[in-house]
Design a protein around this motif. Sequence first.
Motif, PDB file in Angstrom:
ATOM      1  N   GLY A  94     -13.145   0.822  13.422  1.00  0.00           N
ATOM      2  CA  GLY A  94     -13.301   2.276  13.473  1.00  0.00           C
ATOM      3  C   GLY A  94     -12.342   3.055  12.595  1.00  0.00           C
ATOM      4  O   GLY A  94     -11.960   4.159  12.943  1.00  0.00           O
ATOM      5  N   ASN A 109     -15.431   3.585  18.545  1.00  0.00           N
ATOM      6  CA  ASN A 109     -16.132   3.318  17.285  1.00  0.00           C
ATOM      7  C   ASN A 109     -16.098   1.812  17.062  1.00  0.00           C
ATOM      8  O   ASN A 109     -15.266   1.311  16.294  1.00  0.00           O
ATOM      9  N   GLN A 111     -17.094  -0.560  15.304  1.00  0.00           N
ATOM     10  CA  GLN A 111     -17.550  -1.131  14.037  1.00  0.00           C
ATOM     11  C   GLN A 111     -16.357  -1.553  13.199  1.00  0.00           C
ATOM     12  O   GLN A 111     -15.333  -0.878  13.189  1.00  0.00           O
ATOM     13  N   GLN A 151     -20.955  -4.477  13.585  1.00  0.00           N
ATOM     14  CA  GLN A 151     -20.938  -3.837  14.901  1.00  0.00           C
ATOM     15  C   GLN A 151     -20.617  -4.858  15.990  1.00  0.00           C
ATOM     16  O   GLN A 151     -21.177  -5.955  16.004  1.00  0.00           O
TER      17      GLN A 151
END
Length: 194
Positions: A94, A109, A111, A151
Amino acid sequence: MLRSLNVNHPDSNIVFIGIDNYLELKTTDTKKDLRLYAPKASVFKLSNTKYVIHVSTIGNTLFEVYDYSKSPRELLLSKTFTSRVIPDPEARIGYTKDSTLTIAEILANPQLHVVYPNSGYTNSSVIMRFKLTIIYTDLASRAFNITDGNQLTDQQMNAIKELSSGDKLVFEDLAVTCPGCRSYKLWPYSITIK
């Protein structure tokens, strides 16, 4: 105004060594015969307002913009950019900077991204796959299968929700791709839970 298109913030006066630096000239009159000159850089004109710059030395590089539609030529702008080396890319969750994060910061977040730390360099590199291993404070571990994409999976996020302070996430086999480059791997990246 002369700005670099290779940085995250358009007002950053930074160019990078060893790559194509794209500079854009903001002007109200695009019909003038504008030319960019730099004694310490190679300048290639793409259009009347866009240039590709190659620099090879660290330090300051002076750029000057001239209007050649007048005789003699007229200096319109003089601007100094700092030439830097791009640091090695790293993985981050993130876009965080710390390696000690709360569970909430990770899940906000979830990712993985490629960053070039403390440089401002904007990039289009994408993590294609990774392997996650959780190492608990009692040294037990849990390894997940290779994950395609950048992800975190639902299974991984559910496991993260159950972690305690001091537990670690270790991301390995970080495969990266970008337009115009061959895929490559990043060094492992770890996060310790606060």
